[in-house]
Write an enzyme that holds these catalytic residues in place. Structure first.
Site, PDB file in Angstrom:
ATOM      1  CE  LYS A  67      30.699  10.861 115.629  1.00  0.00           C
ATOM      2  NZ  LYS A  67      31.060   9.674 114.701  1.00  0.00           N
ATOM      3  CB  THR A  68      30.436   7.421 122.037  1.00  0.00           C
ATOM      4  OG1 THR A  68      29.183   7.821 121.205  1.00  0.00           O
ATOM      5  CG2 THR A  68      29.824   7.497 123.372  1.00  0.00           C
ATOM      6  CG  ASP A 112      26.457  11.273 119.681  1.00  0.00           C
ATOM      7  OD1 ASP A 112      27.206  11.397 119.028  1.00  0.00           O
ATOM      8  OD2 ASP A 112      25.718  10.156 119.688  1.00  0.00           O
ATOM      9  CB  THR A 161      27.838  12.263 111.433  1.00  0.00           C
ATOM     10  OG1 THR A 161      26.187  12.728 111.763  1.00  0.00           O
ATOM     11  CG2 THR A 161      27.859  11.197 112.560  1.00  0.00           C
ATOM     12  NE  ARG A 220      28.181   2.677 116.952  1.00  0.00           N
ATOM     13  CZ  ARG A 220      27.566   3.730 116.740  1.00  0.00           C
ATOM     14  NH1 ARG A 220      26.542   4.013 115.614  1.00  0.00           N
ATOM     15  NH2 ARG A 220      28.166   4.857 117.321  1.00  0.00           N
TER      16      ARG A 220
END
Length: 348
Positions: A67-68, A112, A161, A220
């Protein structure tokens, strides 16, 4: 699994630079999420042709799926500056007002964990997203007045999330919403291959597959495990019979076993939860709080970090009476199935 070297050294700066370099800078480089990539590409192309800022974007999904990175790509491909913030850092309407009023025209603002913003800030954001304006309250009590403040046009990229925690008025103001899905092993192999080439780590196909298989469907985690394999090679490479900087599947397995990551990606806490559920509570059902106490963790950690993956791979079930273990969990731990086990099986 963090590095233990002193912070602030040149080597640390190199590591930070490497972490940034592992992030793709364009949608063409971004692996996976094919549908979302196509939708975002259309959104950005239309904005560029019409010479305007892209619509506000909401990205939801589990942690670690990109997402980032996608927010950074939106800014990069739009040719706009990027401002980074987070929901927990915006606990007052004044915090948001200071942030919004400092944006330059066309800037991309990334927030975020946007669902963790203060409610007063959320309500201010409604007007800012829709009309690029906020109202500043001056004074208190009967003498208080509202002063409108115009904002430069901007694009908000929100990441969450827990999309269900966002109020409908905020969610409806995003022009585009996307949900990111977990990655398939083949996609994670491509992620590992790209990152390995940038880290100068030689990996045959079997070694890439091994890392991908233990990465829980999350890029990640795949990159983190790859870096631990690289560290293992730096220290033990010659003794494993491999060249320095090159890992075979046995080396990868030895490195990840050292960090308590098993063949399907379960770590120490995952196995502790499963072991408590199977051996101490005989497969359940057991309440979340009781399970958390049994493994010495907070209930929130079990619910948000451990449980989603165990449920997704079919090792745990959630029932009105509590958490239960499935036959697959017993098989993984090598424990005998109790009588009546079939009633907890996946899909029952």
């Amino acid at each position: 699994m963090a590095d233990v070297r002193d912070a602030g050294t040149p080597d640390d700066e190199v590591e930070l630079a490497i972490e940034g370099a592992l992030r793709p800078t364009s949608l063409a480089e971004f692996v996976g999420q094919q549908k979302v990539r196509g939708q975002l590409q259309l959104l950005l192309d239309a904005a560029r042709i019409q010479q305007r800022s892209p619509d506000h974007i909401l990205l939801s999904g589990p942690p670690g799926l990109g997402k980032t990175t996608l927010a950074m790509i939106v800014a990069h491909e739009s040719g706009r500056p990027l401002r980074l913030s987070s929901g927990p850092a915006i606990q007052h309407a004044g915090d948001l007002a200071a942030l919004l009023s400092s944006l330059t025209p066309g800037e991309v603002l990334f927030i975020d964990e946007i669902h963790r913003m203060a409610r007063s800030a959320e309500e201010m954001l409604y007007l800012a997203m829709e009309d690029f304006r906020i109202d500043i309250m001056v004074g208190k009590g009967a003498g208080a007045t509202s002063i409108p403040l115009d904002l430069a046009p901007f694009t908000l990229v929100g990441a969450t999330t827990r999309a269900g925690l966002l109020p409908n008025p905020l969610r409806d103001r995003f022009g585009f919403t996307a949900h990111l899905e977990y990655y398939e092993p083949e996609e994670l192999e491509r992620v590992v291959s790209r990152s390995a080439s940038m880290l100068d780590v030689g990996l045959p196909g079997t070694a890439r597959s091994e890392i991908a298989r233990r990465s829980r469907g999350t890029p990640r985690i795949a990159n983190r495990l790859l870096r631990r394999v690289r560290d293992y090679l730096v220290v033990n490479g010659p003794s494993t019979g491999t060249d320095e900087g090159h890992a075979d599947v046995r080396t990868v397995g030895a490195a990840l076993d050292l960090y308590d990551v098993d063949a399907i990606g379960l770590d120490r806490l995952d196995r502790a939860v499963l072991d408590a559920l199977v051996r101490r509570f005989r497969g359940g059902p057991v309440g979340l709080s009781t399970l958390a106490v049994a493994v010495g963790e907070e209930p929130e950690t079990i619910e948000s970090v451990v449980e989603p993956y165990l449920v997704r791979i079919g090792f745990m079930g959630r029932t009105p009476r509590g958490r239960v273990a499935t036959p697959e969990a017993y098989d993984h731990l090598g424990a005998p199935h109790p009588d009546g086990m079939l009633r907890f099986s996946r899909g029952s």
